[in-house]
Design an enzyme around this catalytic site. Structure first.
Site, PDB file in Angstrom:
ATOM      1  N   LYS A  79      28.206  50.836  24.297  1.00 33.08           N
ATOM      2  CA  LYS A  79      29.055  49.830  24.933  1.00 33.08           C
ATOM      3  C   LYS A  79      29.681  50.477  26.162  1.00 33.08           C
ATOM      4  CE  LYS A  79      31.337  49.591  20.971  1.00 33.08           C
ATOM      5  NZ  LYS A  79      31.599  48.219  20.591  1.00 33.08           N
ATOM      6  N   LYS A 101      38.100  51.133  23.482  1.00 32.75           N
ATOM      7  CA  LYS A 101      36.928  51.115  22.589  1.00 32.75           C
ATOM      8  C   LYS A 101      36.819  52.419  21.788  1.00 32.75           C
ATOM      9  CE  LYS A 101      34.320  47.994  25.660  1.00 32.75           C
ATOM     10  NZ  LYS A 101      34.010  46.788  24.860  1.00 32.75           N
ATOM     11  N   THR A 144      30.037  41.897  20.821  1.00 33.50           N
ATOM     12  CA  THR A 144      28.783  41.219  20.490  1.00 33.50           C
ATOM     13  C   THR A 144      27.728  42.236  20.038  1.00 33.50           C
ATOM     14  OG1 THR A 144      28.386  41.211  22.874  1.00 33.50           O
ATOM     15  CG2 THR A 144      29.015  39.124  21.872  1.00 33.50           C
TER      16      THR A 144
HETATM   17  C1  26Q Z   1      37.475  40.927  37.477  1.00 33.02           C
HETATM   18  C2  26Q Z   1      37.994  40.959  38.765  1.00 33.02           C
HETATM   19  C3  26Q Z   1      37.457  41.806  39.710  1.00 33.02           C
HETATM   20  C4  26Q Z   1      36.368  42.593  39.374  1.00 33.02           C
HETATM   21  C5  26Q Z   1      35.836  42.555  38.100  1.00 33.02           C
HETATM   22  C6  26Q Z   1      36.400  41.734  37.140  1.00 33.02           C
HETATM   23  C7  26Q Z   1      35.833  41.689  35.773  1.00 33.02           C
HETATM   24  C8  26Q Z   1      34.465  41.726  35.563  1.00 33.02           C
HETATM   25  C9  26Q Z   1      33.946  41.719  34.285  1.00 33.02           C
HETATM   26  C10 26Q Z   1      36.663  41.611  34.675  1.00 33.02           C
HETATM   27  C11 26Q Z   1      36.125  41.585  33.386  1.00 33.02           C
HETATM   28  C12 26Q Z   1      34.757  41.637  33.181  1.00 33.02           C
HETATM   29  C13 26Q Z   1      34.131  41.612  31.853  1.00 33.02           C
HETATM   30  C14 26Q Z   1      34.761  41.456  30.709  1.00 33.02           C
HETATM   31  C15 26Q Z   1      34.060  41.489  29.418  1.00 33.02           C
HETATM   32  O1  26Q Z   1      32.881  41.792  29.348  1.00 33.02           O
HETATM   33  N1  26Q Z   1      34.739  41.146  28.338  1.00 33.02           N
HETATM   34  C16 26Q Z   1      34.093  41.132  27.020  1.00 33.02           C
HETATM   35  O2  26Q Z   1      33.573  39.844  26.808  1.00 33.02           O
HETATM   36  C17 26Q Z   1      32.775  39.798  25.637  1.00 33.02           C
HETATM   37  C18 26Q Z   1      32.176  38.418  25.541  1.00 33.02           C
HETATM   38  O3  26Q Z   1      33.157  37.484  25.219  1.00 33.02           O
HETATM   39  C19 26Q Z   1      33.602  40.150  24.411  1.00 33.02           C
HETATM   40  O4  26Q Z   1      32.731  40.212  23.306  1.00 33.02           O
HETATM   41  C20 26Q Z   1      34.304  41.486  24.595  1.00 33.02           C
HETATM   42  O5  26Q Z   1      35.186  41.709  23.524  1.00 33.02           O
HETATM   43  C21 26Q Z   1      35.067  41.484  25.916  1.00 33.02           C
HETATM   44  O6  26Q Z   1      35.627  42.766  26.158  1.00 33.02           O
END
Ligand code: 26Q
Length: 806
Positions: free
Chosen positions: A546, A552, A654
């Protein structure tokens, strides 16, 4: 469903090779075969694609648009073959001509247009939407560079650009004639019409063309082919025409070209901490504006209805707040371009948009500076402002009990726009991604919003597509399952529950065990090839794969390894079931501590793997460049699935579901979807340990935990930390001081020390359980049997019936 015989497929390959690539079969490279098979699949799906889209046009039902900044699709050839019903015959044909299917499929470059869980979820959802025959479309960005490629040099992560479009990407179709103009900057002029209403016009905006590239999304053997539309940013035609010879204009033009094309240049590699970068905001608005204009154009084309009834035909699911500018953008188009008044536009918007939350980590919440939005999107800012004003006034008058909370609830506060608040206020549905996560939203993080809009909040526990994550990645297990309980589980994954009847069936258990061993052998070969390390195939394959994050707790895992190593050094004849600890993880490039943990894992590996006193009982493997394709190799071979986040922090997870579905047992905290896994399989079929979410949250609120106390009283812990601090691991004395200091002087914010002892105890249980082969296999089968619930088909059915109403 046998369209071709093996012989016919071989002939087809031959024919295509000569006609498309002008080469004979004997001379064809793996790449030639890859492109030729992709072309056969495209021939197969194209008529279905046209039919499906034609059907949607005449269809009177609502359609869903899944808006996401990320789609982590990985490779498509094998899954498209599977879903078209051609995988078996294609594999047979390839073997017939003496080729290894895998060697051919791996010529496809992973489409790594996502960071991790959120992006992969979007890809699984598309697969389920198509397979359930639902009218749905994905909408995202065609980044020229996907998530960076990770290399490790002396334990350090190096990021390399992922130029995935270097060679032709066979699945996309450019749709130049459906390009859409997106506008940035400029100024807004307001003008009062004779009827007293206001009219807005924009001047001197920067124009960008959003050019769609469509990728087919093939349903599982049901003739449905949906579309994932990926937008690419280009210079508008009229602006590239005027050019003649070099002048200052010309350089201004080149500069502009560059900045326009940057918009779809690369995927931002952070997924846990928010940084307000202007280019990222441009990307978000670019996606939102192109998608919504496209939706409105199509609505006007296909229906003879006023835009006040858009909600009858369209629902937009936004994947986290990243596309939350959909709220003001839809308002803007409805009012400024389509002539609706505020009330009408608001009524439509708040019936069309639904929002999924994926995190409660405060450092990850998107808050954009007012000045940035104002400059880049002046009209959008005016609309956000108005939404905010009306919202705050609404509370003042209708909810006097919440008056004091207005500053916390406001969409704009402290010169920042709070995107989660915008998304909640502007949508009709807000969902979390696992039961605990949704409860935390309702009772803690978004408590006041829940008071305001109790009916808006709902849970949709995540899922994964069992077609890719079981059928495709683990064909031998799939075959054994089908032989036992018949093939219905493929279309109805809940049917996997029938496997419970086989949990005492010796031949079946042995079969399952044999499959696991074969998968471990394959992974062992890959490990040897990539790292040069030989691992014991009889050992427990203990897997944590992950993104790398403090929450984590990869650190807790490696502390366990160090502890075992120390034990073995003290007592080399210790009777320990051999273990192989397998890690794979990318760290965000700017996440210093995460990179330190990667370095630590490598350091420990370099000592443990070559220490003779350990006598092969311990191996530590870090596989570089974790991506979808690597996950597909590791997951079928896992015995233990490490899901050890600090309770309350992992919204769902997931990977936990993927490994469970492949027969791994989970060692985990009561966090995210682990809780729902535990509720299904029962305490005897999972290893749960550690603090619970409310305990963690109470410690944060009231204090009471002192990391140093554990350092002072638990010798095992003290020894490990001192080894980090005093450089007993290798020669470089100062290397892991940051980790040491973070734990002892920032009071171990993720409770690594607090959960250390219960974690070690859980692993001792695992160790003992693994010695009883039969009961281990039984637990494994029980996990597979209950995993049907975590098919994304179940999740999507819930979205479809409870949110989308399609
Ligand atoms: C936001 C603003 C600027 C740049 C990047 C971002 C950004 C990009 C990706 C913020 C967050 C993410 C990704 C988050 C993520 O993957 N969260 C996960 O989502 C999964 C699906 O729901 C969950 O299973 C996980 O627990 C969660 O961490």
């Amino acid at each position: 469903m046998n369209k071709y015989t093996k012989e016919a497929f071989v002939n087809l390959l031959e024919d295509k090779l000569t006609r498309k690539r002008r080469i004979h079969m004997e001379d064809a490279s793996d790449k030639d075969l890859y492109y030729v098979i992709a072309s056969i699949v495209k021939d197969e799906l194209t008529p279905k694609w046209l039919d499906t889209q034609e059907k949607y046009k005449s269809n009177e039902t609502r359609q869903v648009y899944y808006l996401s900044m990320e789609f982590l699709i990985g490779r498509l050839l094998e899954s498209n073959l599977l879903n078209c019903g051609l995988l078996d015959v294609c594999n047979e044909a390839l073997r017939e001509i003496g080729r290894d299917p895998e060697e051919i499929y791996k010529n496809e470059h992973d489409a790594g247009l996502g960071n991790g869980g959120l992006g992969r979820l979007a890809a699984c959802f598309l697969d389920s939407i198509a397979s359930l025959n639902l009218p749905g479309h994905g909408s995202g960005i065609r980044y020229r560079y996907g998530l960076f490629e990770q290399r490790i040099i002396h334990g350090n992560q190096i990021e390399l650009p992922d130029y995935w479009l270097k060679e032709e990407y066979p699945w996309e179709t450019r749709k130049t004639d459906e390009a859409i103009e997106v506008h940035f900057g400029g100024s807004v002029h307001m003008h009062k019409k004779s009827d007293g209403t206001l009219e807005f016009s924009y001047h001197n905006t920067d124009k960008v063309m959003a050019v769609p590239y469509d990728v087919p999304v093939v349903g599982y053997q049901n003739n449905v082919v949906n579309t994932l539309r990926l937008w690419s940013a280009e210079l508008p035609q009229d602006e590239s025409d005027f050019l003649s010879e070099p002048s200052s204009q010309y350089y201004h033009h080149l500069d502009h070209t560059h900045s326009v094309e940057q918009i779809s240049g690369f995927l931002y590699p952070d997924d846990s901490s928010f940084e307000g970068k202007e280019l990222r905001l441009k990307q978000q608005y670019f996606l939102v504006s192109a998608t919504i204009k496209g939706i409105i154009n199509k609505f006007k084309d296909e229906h003879n209805l006023p835009l006040t009834s858009l909600q009858e035909k369209v629902v937009i699911q936004i994947n986290d707040t990243h596309p939350s500018l959909a709220v003001p953008e839809l308002m803007r188009i409805l009012m400024d371009e389509e002539g609706l008044n505020w009330k009408q536009a608001w009524n439509v918007t708040t019936k069309v948009i639904a929002y999924t939350n994926h995190t409660t980590l405060s450092e990850a919440l998107e808050k954009w500076p007012v000045s940035m939005i104002q400059n880049l999107l002046p009209r959008i800012f005016m609309i956000i402002n108005e939404i905010n004003e009306r919202f705050c006034q609404g509370i003042w008058f209708d909810h006097p009990e919440l008056r004091d909370s207005i500053p916390e609830l406001a969409i704009i506060a402290d010169d920042q726009v709070h995107m989660a608040h915008l998304a909640i206020v502007g949508s009709f549905s807000v969902n979390g991604v696992a039961r605990l996560h949704t409860e935390i939203l309702k009772t803690k993080e978004m408590k006041n919003f829940y008071t305001l809009y109790p009916r808006r909040f709902n849970n949709k526990t995540n899922g994964i597509t069992h077609r890719r994550w079981l059928l495709q990645v683990n064909p031998c297990l799939s075959k054994a399952i089908t032989e036992a309980i018949g093939p219905q589980w493929v279309k109805q994954p809940n049917k996997l529950i029938s496997l419970l009847r086989y949990s005492n069936d010796r031949p079946f258990l042995e079969k399952i065990d044999q499959v696991k061993r074969e998968n471990k052998q394959v992974l062992a070969n890959l490990i040897h090839k990539q790292t040069g390390v030989t691992v014991d195939e009889e050992s427990i394959f203990d897997v944590q794969i992950k993104r790398l994050h403090e929450y984590k707790r990869q650190l807790l895992n490696i502390f366990h390894v160090i502890y075992l190593y120390n034990e073995l050094k003290e007592n080399p004849s210790l009777d320990l079931t051999p273990r192989t600890f397998i890690f794979a993880a990318k760290a965000a490039p700017s996440y210093h501590l995460a990179k330190e943990v990667i370095k630590l894992i490598h350091h420990v590996a370099s000592i443990v793997n070559f220490d003779k006193t350990v006598n092969g009982k311990l191996k530590v493997i870090f596989l570089e460049n974790y991506n979808v394709s690597l996950a597909e190799k590791i997951i079928p071979a896992a015995d233990i699935s490490e899901q050890i986040s600090t309770a309350s922090k992992e919204a769902s997870g997931t990977g936990n579901m993927k490994m469970m579905m492949n027969g791994a047992l989970t060692v985990g905290t009561l966090d995210g979807a682990n809780i729902e896994i535990k509720d299904l399989v029962g305490d005897d079929n999972i290893f749960i340990f550690g603090l619970k979410a409310d305990e963690v949250l109470n410690y944060y609120k009231n204090g009471g935990y002192v990391a140093k106390d554990i350092y002072n009283t638990d010798e095992r812990v003290r020894k490990i930390l001192d080894q980090l601090n005093y450089g007993e691991f290798g020669a470089h004395e100062i290397e892991f001081k940051d980790i040491f200091y973070n734990i002892l002087y920032h009071n171990d914010p993720y409770f690594v020390l607090k959960d250390f002892d219960p974690y070690i105890e859980s692993h001792e249980l695992i160790e003992r359980a693994y010695r009883h082969k039969k009961s281990w296999q039984k637990m494994s089968v029980t996990n597979i049997a209950y995993s049907g619930k975590f098919s994304s088909d179940r999740t999507i059915k819930e979205y479809a019936s409870e949110i989308w109403k399609i």
